[in-house]
Design a protein around this motif. Structure first.
Motif, short mmCIF file in Angstrom:
data_model
loop_
_atom_site.label_atom_id
_atom_site.label_comp_id
_atom_site.label_asym_id
_atom_site.label_seq_id
_atom_site.Cartn_x
_atom_site.Cartn_y
_atom_site.Cartn_z
N GLY A 1 0.77 -1.25 0.00
CA GLY A 1 0.00 0.00 0.00
C GLY A 1 0.79 1.28 0.00
O GLY A 1 1.13 1.80 -1.06
N ALA A 2 1.16 1.79 1.20
CA ALA A 2 1.73 3.14 1.33
C ALA A 2 2.89 3.41 0.37
O ALA A 2 2.95 4.48 -0.25
N VAL A 3 3.79 2.45 0.22
CA VAL A 3 4.98 2.68 -0.62
C VAL A 3 4.57 2.95 -2.07
O VAL A 3 5.26 3.66 -2.79
N LEU A 4 3.42 2.36 -2.45
CA LEU A 4 2.97 2.51 -3.85
C LEU A 4 2.55 3.95 -4.18
O LEU A 4 2.35 4.28 -5.33
N LYS A 5 2.45 4.79 -3.14
CA LYS A 5 2.09 6.19 -3.38
C LYS A 5 3.30 7.11 -3.21
O LYS A 5 3.16 8.34 -3.24
N VAL B 1 8.74 10.06 -4.63
CA VAL B 1 10.12 9.91 -5.16
C VAL B 1 10.14 8.76 -6.17
O VAL B 1 10.69 8.88 -7.28
N ILE B 2 9.51 7.64 -5.79
CA ILE B 2 9.51 6.47 -6.68
C ILE B 2 8.65 6.76 -7.91
O ILE B 2 8.99 6.35 -9.03
N ALA B 3 7.57 7.52 -7.71
CA ALA B 3 6.70 7.86 -8.84
C ALA B 3 7.49 8.67 -9.88
O ALA B 3 7.36 8.45 -11.10
N LYS B 4 8.34 9.57 -9.40
CA LYS B 4 9.14 10.41 -10.30
C LYS B 4 10.15 9.54 -11.09
O LYS B 4 10.32 9.71 -12.30
N ILE B 5 10.76 8.62 -10.38
CA ILE B 5 11.71 7.71 -11.05
C ILE B 5 10.96 6.88 -12.10
O ILE B 5 11.43 6.69 -13.22
N GLY B 6 9.77 6.44 -11.73
CA GLY B 6 8.96 5.63 -12.65
C GLY B 6 8.61 6.42 -13.92
O GLY B 6 8.71 5.88 -15.03
N VAL C 1 5.07 2.70 -10.27
CA VAL C 1 5.80 2.65 -8.98
C VAL C 1 6.10 1.20 -8.63
O VAL C 1 7.23 0.87 -8.21
N ALA C 2 5.12 0.32 -8.81
CA ALA C 2 5.33 -1.10 -8.47
C ALA C 2 6.50 -1.68 -9.28
O ALA C 2 7.36 -2.38 -8.73
N GLN C 3 6.55 -1.35 -10.56
CA GLN C 3 7.63 -1.89 -11.40
C GLN C 3 9.00 -1.38 -10.95
O GLN C 3 9.97 -2.14 -10.93
N VAL C 4 9.08 -0.11 -10.57
CA VAL C 4 10.35 0.45 -10.09
C VAL C 4 10.79 -0.25 -8.81
O VAL C 4 11.96 -0.62 -8.65
N ILE C 5 9.84 -0.45 -7.89
CA ILE C 5 10.19 -1.10 -6.61
C ILE C 5 10.72 -2.52 -6.87
O ILE C 5 11.73 -2.94 -6.29
N LEU C 6 10.03 -3.26 -7.73
CA LEU C 6 10.44 -4.65 -7.98
C LEU C 6 11.83 -4.69 -8.64
O LEU C 6 12.67 -5.53 -8.28
N ARG C 7 12.06 -3.76 -9.55
CA ARG C 7 13.37 -3.69 -10.21
C ARG C 7 14.47 -3.35 -9.19
O ARG C 7 15.57 -3.90 -9.22
N TRP C 8 14.17 -2.44 -8.28
CA TRP C 8 15.13 -2.05 -7.22
C TRP C 8 15.54 -3.27 -6.39
O TRP C 8 16.72 -3.49 -6.12
N GLU D 1 -4.04 -8.05 -14.86
CA GLU D 1 -3.26 -6.96 -15.47
C GLU D 1 -2.02 -6.62 -14.65
O GLU D 1 -0.95 -6.33 -15.19
N ARG D 2 -2.20 -6.64 -13.32
CA ARG D 2 -1.06 -6.32 -12.45
C ARG D 2 -0.07 -7.48 -12.37
O ARG D 2 1.14 -7.26 -12.24
N VAL D 3 -0.60 -8.70 -12.45
CA VAL D 3 0.29 -9.88 -12.46
C VAL D 3 1.25 -9.71 -13.64
O VAL D 3 2.46 -9.92 -13.52
N LYS D 4 0.68 -9.29 -14.77
CA LYS D 4 1.46 -9.10 -15.99
C LYS D 4 2.44 -7.92 -15.83
O LYS D 4 3.62 -8.02 -16.16
N GLN D 5 1.93 -6.83 -15.30
CA GLN D 5 2.76 -5.63 -15.11
C GLN D 5 3.98 -5.92 -14.22
O GLN D 5 5.09 -5.47 -14.48
N ASN D 6 3.74 -6.71 -13.16
CA ASN D 6 4.82 -6.99 -12.21
C ASN D 6 5.91 -7.88 -12.80
O ASN D 6 7.00 -8.00 -12.23
N ALA D 7 5.60 -8.49 -13.95
CA ALA D 7 6.62 -9.33 -14.61
C ALA D 7 7.36 -8.54 -15.68
O ALA D 7 8.38 -8.99 -16.20
N ASP D 8 6.86 -7.35 -15.98
CA ASP D 8 7.43 -6.56 -17.07
C ASP D 8 8.46 -5.56 -16.52
O ASP D 8 8.28 -4.35 -16.58
N ILE D 9 9.53 -6.11 -15.96
CA ILE D 9 10.53 -5.26 -15.28
C ILE D 9 11.95 -5.58 -15.74
O ILE D 9 12.92 -5.26 -15.05
N TYR D 10 12.05 -6.22 -16.90
CA TYR D 10 13.38 -6.67 -17.34
C TYR D 10 13.92 -5.87 -18.52
O TYR D 10 14.92 -6.25 -19.12
#
Ligand SMILES: NC(=O)c1ccc[n+]([C@@H]2O[C@H](COP(=O)([O-])OP(=O)(O)OC[C@H]3O[C@@H](n4cnc5c(N)ncnc54)[C@H](OP(=O)(O)O)[C@@H]3O)[C@@H](O)[C@H]2O)c1
Length: 282
Positions: free
Chosen positions: A195-199, A202-207, A214-221, A237-246
């Motif tokens: 939850g909270a981290v997803l908002k 700083v991470i949103a800007k990097i994303g 934001v979720a993709q940036v966190i997973l890549r980190w 859709e999110r299951v797919k998004q969370n795998a698209d970090i390579y």
């Protein structure tokens, strides 16, 4: 650093583990599990993380069957809950997991939380279940450095994975470092911080700079720190998004900006209290 979700990491016991897996906590309906596993498998997830405590091992086992997924193609992790700890009851719990998951071996079994009274007996049972061929790799979850050092005084073999709460607001750099030095893979639970981290702005800007969420940036980190991840989503859709970090890389500066967000903020239980109380308290 994995280049694809299918890439694996060699554990200290010689077995291979995918660095990214799929968390199944709170997915308990067969239809939701079937859809999530279908999408997860299609986009490349090969590790599925469950636990006796989640009450969904049977649903996961059935979803694997319903989707026609071959057992040899996937890696299944489960965990021994506090009430089942102890030598005989852990051996029995392993057999029950095998039955519910409709399989004759488990890739990885973790002690879900350390508890003081059965601390060594539970581990001895996992060592024996591994020797009997029922489990390929054994590990722990929610162990601090002190628990690992204590375990070492009697263990015949040490855990190869320590699954701990880890996200940008609780990045646990010293624990991650200790695990690495000890040849133990850190696997992050609640890698997205529930939850909270997803908002986080700083991470949103990097994303935005990488055209990623934001979720993709966190997973890549996590991956760039050498930490394995098991994000959960019940939404295909999110299951797919969370795998698209390579297909992108965070710079050292961006990594450090995320490292600096740490505030030692847990969303889950404190392992030391569970060790004393011998049960989770939420
Ligand atoms: N060892 C342990 O003690 C322990 C403890 C807790 C969890 N775990 C394991 O770790 C896994 C992951 O942890 P978790 O489920 O607590 O937390 P998490 O993976 O950090 O976050 C899951 C939450 O984030 C949402 N989410 C997922 N992907 C998203 C995205 N791309 N964009 C926005 N929101 C997104 C999900 O909602 P939707 O489902 O609605 O998408 C869900 O509410 C669990 O499933 C479980 O397997 C282990």
């Amino acid at each position: 650093m994995p280049n694809s979700i299918m890439d694996t990491f060699k554990l200290s016991d010689g077995n291979e583990i995918p660095m990214e897996g799929f968390g199944t906590y709170k997915i308990n309906e067969q239809s939701e599990m079937d859809a999530a596993i279908k999408m997860a498998y299609e986009v490349g997830y090969r590790l599925f993380d469950t636990a006796q405590f989640y009450g969904n091992e049977a649903v996961l086992g059935q979803a694997i069957k319903n989707n026609g997924i071959a057992r040899g193609d996937i890696f299944i992790t489960t965990k021994i809950p506090e009430p089942k700890q102890g030598y005989d009851s852990t051996l029995k719990a392993v057999d029950e997991s095998l039955q519910r998951l409709q399989t004759d071996y488990l890739d990885l079994v973790l002690v879900h939380w350390p508890i003081h009274s059965e601390f060594f007996n539970t581990w001895r049972a996992l060592e024996d279940a591994k020797a009997a061929g029922k489990i390929k790799s054994i590990g722990v979850s929610n162990y601090h450095r002190t628990h690992l050092e204590f375990l070492k005084t009697q263990a015949r073999e040490m855990p190869v994975v320590n699954q701990i709460e880890d996200h940008p607001y609780l990045s646990q750099p010293t624990m991650v470092d200790f695990n690495k030095q000890a040849g133990i893979l850190t696997q992050a639970w609640s890698p997205l911080g529930r939850g909270a981290v997803l908002k986080d702005p700083v991470i949103a800007k990097i994303g935005a700079a990488h055209n990623k969420s934001v979720a993709q940036v966190i997973l890549r980190w996590h991956l760039q720190r050498g930490v394995s991840i098991i994000p959960k989503s019940g939404k295909p859709e999110r299951v797919k998004q969370n795998a698209d970090i390579y297909d992108f890389t965070l710079s050292d500066e961006e990594m450090n900006m995320i490292n600096d967000l740490n505030k030692n903020q847990r969303t889950g239980d404190d392992p030391e209290l569970v060790y004393e109380l011998e049960h989770q308290y939420h």
